[in-house]
Design a protein around this motif. Structure first.
Motif, PDB file in Angstrom:
ATOM      1  N   ILE A 175      60.934 -31.532  -5.696  1.00  0.00           N
ATOM      2  CA  ILE A 175      59.568 -32.341  -5.787  1.00  0.00           C
ATOM      3  C   ILE A 175      59.627 -33.407  -4.525  1.00  0.00           C
ATOM      4  CG2 ILE A 175      60.375 -34.129  -7.189  1.00  0.00           C
ATOM      5  CD1 ILE A 175      57.495 -33.975  -8.667  1.00  0.00           C
ATOM      6  N   SER A 176      58.637 -33.578  -4.007  1.00  0.00           N
ATOM      7  CA  SER A 176      58.656 -34.514  -2.821  1.00  0.00           C
ATOM      8  C   SER A 176      58.909 -35.900  -3.227  1.00  0.00           C
ATOM      9  CB  SER A 176      57.230 -34.645  -2.179  1.00  0.00           C
ATOM     10  OG  SER A 176      56.160 -35.554  -3.098  1.00  0.00           O
ATOM     11  N   ASP A 177      59.685 -36.683  -2.155  1.00  0.00           N
ATOM     12  CA  ASP A 177      60.178 -37.998  -2.324  1.00  0.00           C
ATOM     13  C   ASP A 177      59.016 -39.002  -3.099  1.00  0.00           C
ATOM     14  OD1 ASP A 177      59.312 -37.804   0.022  1.00  0.00           O
ATOM     15  OD2 ASP A 177      61.070 -38.626   1.172  1.00  0.00           O
ATOM     16  N   ALA A 178      57.851 -38.874  -2.222  1.00  0.00           N
ATOM     17  CA  ALA A 178      56.683 -39.667  -2.314  1.00  0.00           C
ATOM     18  C   ALA A 178      56.217 -39.508  -3.883  1.00  0.00           C
ATOM     19  CB  ALA A 178      55.621 -39.648  -1.572  1.00  0.00           C
ATOM     20  N   GLU A 179      56.171 -38.241  -4.465  1.00  0.00           N
ATOM     21  CA  GLU A 179      55.637 -37.992  -5.613  1.00  0.00           C
ATOM     22  C   GLU A 179      56.634 -38.480  -6.672  1.00  0.00           C
ATOM     23  OE1 GLU A 179      52.576 -35.707  -7.751  1.00  0.00           O
ATOM     24  OE2 GLU A 179      52.681 -37.044  -6.106  1.00  0.00           O
ATOM     25  N   TYR A 180      57.996 -38.355  -6.459  1.00  0.00           N
ATOM     26  CA  TYR A 180      59.016 -38.729  -7.488  1.00  0.00           C
ATOM     27  C   TYR A 180      59.154 -40.328  -7.544  1.00  0.00           C
ATOM     28  CZ  TYR A 180      63.296 -38.732 -10.265  1.00  0.00           C
ATOM     29  OH  TYR A 180      63.821 -38.902 -11.656  1.00  0.00           O
ATOM     30  N   GLU A 181      58.798 -40.851  -6.389  1.00  0.00           N
ATOM     31  CA  GLU A 181      58.979 -42.568  -6.447  1.00  0.00           C
ATOM     32  C   GLU A 181      57.670 -42.899  -7.048  1.00  0.00           C
ATOM     33  OE1 GLU A 181      59.352 -46.491  -5.517  1.00  0.00           O
ATOM     34  OE2 GLU A 181      60.635 -44.736  -5.335  1.00  0.00           O
ATOM     35  N   PHE A 182      56.618 -42.229  -6.951  1.00  0.00           N
ATOM     36  CA  PHE A 182      55.179 -42.702  -7.611  1.00  0.00           C
ATOM     37  C   PHE A 182      55.733 -42.488  -9.148  1.00  0.00           C
ATOM     38  CE2 PHE A 182      51.292 -41.323  -9.979  1.00  0.00           C
ATOM     39  CZ  PHE A 182      50.536 -42.424  -9.734  1.00  0.00           C
ATOM     40  N   LEU A 183      56.104 -41.462  -9.725  1.00  0.00           N
ATOM     41  CA  LEU A 183      56.295 -41.063 -10.976  1.00  0.00           C
ATOM     42  C   LEU A 183      57.435 -42.130 -11.749  1.00  0.00           C
ATOM     43  CD1 LEU A 183      56.787 -37.306 -11.125  1.00  0.00           C
ATOM     44  CD2 LEU A 183      55.019 -38.522 -12.099  1.00  0.00           C
ATOM     45  N   GLY A 223      61.909 -20.343   5.501  1.00  0.00           N
ATOM     46  CA  GLY A 223      60.756 -19.989   5.332  1.00  0.00           C
ATOM     47  C   GLY A 223      59.809 -20.517   4.565  1.00  0.00           C
ATOM     48  N   LEU A 224      60.251 -21.768   3.942  1.00  0.00           N
ATOM     49  CA  LEU A 224      59.359 -22.529   3.212  1.00  0.00           C
ATOM     50  C   LEU A 224      59.259 -24.217   3.499  1.00  0.00           C
ATOM     51  CD1 LEU A 224      57.410 -22.759   0.533  1.00  0.00           C
ATOM     52  CD2 LEU A 224      59.427 -23.344  -0.760  1.00  0.00           C
ATOM     53  N   THR A 225      58.056 -24.328   4.079  1.00  0.00           N
ATOM     54  CA  THR A 225      57.973 -25.615   4.624  1.00  0.00           C
ATOM     55  C   THR A 225      56.959 -26.506   3.828  1.00  0.00           C
ATOM     56  OG1 THR A 225      58.808 -24.980   6.711  1.00  0.00           O
ATOM     57  CG2 THR A 225      57.703 -27.171   6.704  1.00  0.00           C
ATOM     58  N   ALA A 226      57.135 -27.976   3.344  1.00  0.00           N
ATOM     59  CA  ALA A 226      56.210 -28.804   2.763  1.00  0.00           C
ATOM     60  C   ALA A 226      55.159 -29.048   3.866  1.00  0.00           C
ATOM     61  CB  ALA A 226      56.694 -29.853   2.234  1.00  0.00           C
ATOM     62  N   PHE A 227      53.836 -29.199   3.540  1.00  0.00           N
ATOM     63  CA  PHE A 227      52.767 -29.859   4.248  1.00  0.00           C
ATOM     64  C   PHE A 227      52.172 -30.828   3.443  1.00  0.00           C
ATOM     65  CE2 PHE A 227      48.933 -30.145   6.296  1.00  0.00           C
ATOM     66  CZ  PHE A 227      49.084 -29.610   7.919  1.00  0.00           C
ATOM     67  N   PRO A 228      52.209 -32.329   4.238  1.00  0.00           N
ATOM     68  CA  PRO A 228      51.645 -33.564   3.341  1.00  0.00           C
ATOM     69  C   PRO A 228      50.030 -33.215   3.044  1.00  0.00           C
ATOM     70  CG  PRO A 228      52.213 -33.914   5.562  1.00  0.00           C
ATOM     71  CD  PRO A 228      52.788 -32.445   5.291  1.00  0.00           C
ATOM     72  N   ALA A 229      49.823 -33.603   1.788  1.00  0.00           N
ATOM     73  CA  ALA A 229      48.600 -33.358   1.416  1.00  0.00           C
ATOM     74  C   ALA A 229      47.935 -34.400   0.373  1.00  0.00           C
ATOM     75  CB  ALA A 229      48.257 -32.064   0.983  1.00  0.00           C
ATOM     76  N   PRO A 230      48.186 -35.575   0.547  1.00  0.00           N
ATOM     77  CA  PRO A 230      47.989 -36.743  -0.157  1.00  0.00           C
ATOM     78  C   PRO A 230      46.535 -37.013  -0.643  1.00  0.00           C
ATOM     79  CG  PRO A 230      48.337 -37.721   2.153  1.00  0.00           C
ATOM     80  CD  PRO A 230      48.507 -36.082   1.939  1.00  0.00           C
ATOM     81  N   GLY A 231      46.322 -37.559  -1.865  1.00  0.00           N
ATOM     82  CA  GLY A 231      45.101 -37.851  -2.265  1.00  0.00           C
ATOM     83  C   GLY A 231      44.900 -37.329  -3.623  1.00  0.00           C
ATOM     84  N   HIS A 232      45.144 -36.102  -3.800  1.00  0.00           N
ATOM     85  CA  HIS A 232      44.932 -35.511  -5.176  1.00  0.00           C
ATOM     86  C   HIS A 232      46.021 -36.176  -6.033  1.00  0.00           C
ATOM     87  CE1 HIS A 232      44.242 -32.514  -8.085  1.00  0.00           C
ATOM     88  NE2 HIS A 232      45.750 -32.181  -8.362  1.00  0.00           N
ATOM     89  N   THR A 233      47.389 -36.321  -5.380  1.00  0.00           N
ATOM     90  CA  THR A 233      48.336 -37.284  -5.878  1.00  0.00           C
ATOM     91  C   THR A 233      48.898 -37.939  -4.953  1.00  0.00           C
ATOM     92  OG1 THR A 233      50.032 -35.603  -6.171  1.00  0.00           O
ATOM     93  CG2 THR A 233      48.684 -36.014  -7.793  1.00  0.00           C
ATOM     94  N   PRO A 234      49.746 -39.223  -5.095  1.00  0.00           N
ATOM     95  CA  PRO A 234      50.416 -39.597  -3.846  1.00  0.00           C
ATOM     96  C   PRO A 234      51.136 -38.748  -3.127  1.00  0.00           C
ATOM     97  CG  PRO A 234      50.196 -41.415  -5.663  1.00  0.00           C
ATOM     98  CD  PRO A 234      49.785 -39.804  -6.254  1.00  0.00           C
ATOM     99  N   GLY A 235      52.058 -37.778  -3.745  1.00  0.00           N
ATOM    100  CA  GLY A 235      52.905 -37.180  -2.986  1.00  0.00           C
ATOM    101  C   GLY A 235      52.745 -35.791  -3.084  1.00  0.00           C
TER     102      GLY A 235
END
Length: 323
Positions: A175-183, A223-235
């Motif tokens: 899970i993204s670090d920003a999302e886990y930090e928020f949680l 082959g799998l890269t994350a792409f930041p998409a904040p707004g829906h949730t912070p991370g």
């Protein structure tokens, strides 16, 4: 910056409380092979496609019922219902698909989000992932990685069973670090109950040392890269899948309805934590996908959710690919 505290568990039941419509046995399809007779009633559909050396199997984990009033908070009250009617869709309710994805990359067997699982929400008709994996002769123990786009229950509810035990006990959970930090840092407020659902779902992986966080633009696995998409949730993140010269972009919840959120990307949506950031992210990512003519995979688009985004006036439209 305009923000929203987010949903409590009660909000999930209220906003989506129309109840779950039974899906029944949908068409079971896979590239190059007919439906298999041993499909159970809890299997809806699956679809497999190659992406270079990667193999992606899209699994319909279920559906969720939403209310039109959740869309267009900054628009006239009946705007979403009117747009649905104009497109010959029911105007009093919205049923969206939950499309999870099984990715095989090298020796890794990966799930991109896991759906709602057995969570007892009235609006959920879910919990079809494990029967479909069984149809594919894949044991939950064989899953090596689970990659979560964000903490909402329809994306990670399937991580644990009704007893709270891990469904995928050998899988590293990402899970993204920003999302886990928020949680883990948010306390109080109306969002607390939904955050607690997310933390509970992740807890077995935390206890076993199987939780890993990633930067919002990191390569998570080959082959799998994350792409930041904040707004829906912070991370919140989308995902880019690439192998050799082939690509696919998984939009996650950048757009959770293939009509409403594309035709009116400027609308505020009740599911977004940050309403204005949600609009900005949506417009930027949809514009990029349209201009670059990238193939997309929509988690909540009509199954199997594979197609393209095209510009349409000031908004966009979804063009389903031939499957």
């Amino acid at each position: 910056m305009q923000t929203r505290d987010g949903w409590t568990r009660r909000d999930w039941l209220r906003v989506a409380g129309l109840g779950a419509a039974g899906v029944g046995l949908g068409g079971l399809s896979a590239v190059g092979q007919p439906a298999r007779a041993q499909a159970t009633e809890r299997v809806s559909a699956l679809y497999t496609l190659p992406i270079g050396d990667l193999e992606l199997t899209i699994i319909q984990e279920g559906t969720v019922m939403l209310q039109p009033a959740s869309f267009g908070l900054n628009a006239p009250a009946a705007a979403a219902a009117d747009l649905l009617m104009e497109n010959n869709l029911p105007s009093d309710r919205i049923k969206v698909t939950i499309n999870t994805a099984l990715l095989q990359t090298g020796d890794r067997i990966v799930l991109l989000d896991v759906g709602g699982g057995s969570l007892p929400f009235a609006a959920f008709d879910t919990d079809r992932l494990l029967p479909t994996l069984a149809l594919l002769d894949i044991s939950p123990d064989a899953i090596t990685d689970v990659v979560i786009s964000h903490f909402h229950p329809d994306h990670l509810g399937g991580l644990t069973d009704t007893s709270g035990a891990a469904v995928f006990p050998n899988a590293v959970h990402h899970i993204s670090d920003a999302e886990y930090e928020f949680l883990t840092s948010t306390s109080g407020g109306s969002m607390r109950d939904v955050i607690n659902i997310g933390l509970k779902a992740l807890q077995p992986a935390v206890d076993d040392g199987r939780l890993m966080t990633f930067a919002s633009d990191a390569e998570i696995l080959p082959g799998l890269t994350a792409f930041p998409a904040p707004g829906h949730t912070p991370g919140h993140v989308a995902f880019s899948l690439a192998s050799r010269e082939e690509q696919l972009f998984a939009v996650s919840d950048v757009a959770s309805h293939a009509l409403l959120m594309l035709a009116r990307p400027d609308w505020h949506v009740s599911f977004d934590v940050d309403l204005e950031q949600g609009v900005t992210t949506r417009q930027q990512i949809l514009g990029m996908l349209a201009d670059e003519k990238r193939r997309v995979f929509g988690y909540h688009f009509p199954f199997p959710g594979i197609g393209y985004i095209d510009r349409d006036g000031e908004g966009f439209r979804y063009l389903a690919a031939e499957t």
